[in-house]
Design an enzyme around this catalytic site. Structure first.
Site, PDB file in Angstrom:
ATOM      1  N   ILE A 115      44.895  39.154  32.832  1.00  0.00           N
ATOM      2  CA  ILE A 115      45.506  40.168  31.580  1.00  0.00           C
ATOM      3  C   ILE A 115      44.668  41.350  31.357  1.00  0.00           C
ATOM      4  O   ILE A 115      44.888  42.448  30.684  1.00  0.00           O
ATOM      5  CB  ILE A 115      45.729  39.292  30.311  1.00  0.00           C
ATOM      6  N   ASN A 132      32.593  32.365  37.513  1.00  0.00           N
ATOM      7  CA  ASN A 132      31.616  32.412  36.736  1.00  0.00           C
ATOM      8  C   ASN A 132      31.406  30.883  35.817  1.00  0.00           C
ATOM      9  O   ASN A 132      32.166  30.583  35.491  1.00  0.00           O
ATOM     10  CB  ASN A 132      31.954  33.347  35.398  1.00  0.00           C
ATOM     11  N   GLN A 182      31.673  33.465  31.683  1.00  0.00           N
ATOM     12  CA  GLN A 182      32.810  32.514  31.606  1.00  0.00           C
ATOM     13  C   GLN A 182      33.258  32.223  29.951  1.00  0.00           C
ATOM     14  O   GLN A 182      32.347  32.029  29.387  1.00  0.00           O
ATOM     15  CB  GLN A 182      32.586  30.924  32.048  1.00  0.00           C
ATOM     16  N   HIS A 187      37.879  28.802  37.133  1.00  0.00           N
ATOM     17  CA  HIS A 187      38.651  29.727  37.638  1.00  0.00           C
ATOM     18  C   HIS A 187      38.093  30.767  38.574  1.00  0.00           C
ATOM     19  O   HIS A 187      36.876  31.189  38.314  1.00  0.00           O
ATOM     20  CB  HIS A 187      39.526  30.461  36.668  1.00  0.00           C
TER      21      HIS A 187
END
Length: 119
Positions: A31, A92, A99, A105
């Protein structure tokens, strides 16, 4: 986990712009993109970091990386035979590394020159 943003996306409780999905992984557009192509690839099962995931289910980490490559091919950042024009994978781990969602992820970044060193 009911309070995990990414677990809620996997459950369909929060919408995501999904670009790729397998039985074990979900990939969706970030996003807040940092490149023309910026997709996050997650395992559907909750694991906080890449280190914890590899310790618990190393094959699932391989599935995440395979899904990330599939996204790169789908997005035109590589082909099955060649890495051109190229892409970057970023995990990360922990707050000092940036993170912010504690569900492992992999960022798939591409579509522009990604200089080195990063950060």
């Amino acid at each position: 986990m009911t309070d995990c943003l990414f677990c809620r996306m996997v459950a369909g409780e929060i919408p995501a712009d999904v670009v790729h999905e397998t039985e074990l992984t979900l990939a969706f557009r970030d996003i807040n993109p940092q490149a023309p192509t910026h997709v996050l690839v997650i395992p559907k099962d909750h694991h906080a970091t890449a280190g914890l995931l590899v310790g618990a289910e190393p094959q699932l980490l391989a599935e995440v990386v395979a899904a990330a490559h599939a996204v790169a091919v789908q997005e035109g950042l590589a082909t099955e035979q060649a890495p051109e024009p190229g892409y970057r994978l970023v995990f990360n781990s922990g707050p000092q590394a940036g993170q912010t969602v504690h569900h492992v992820h992999c960022h798939v970044l591409g579509g522009r020159d990604l200089g080195w060193p990063p950060g």
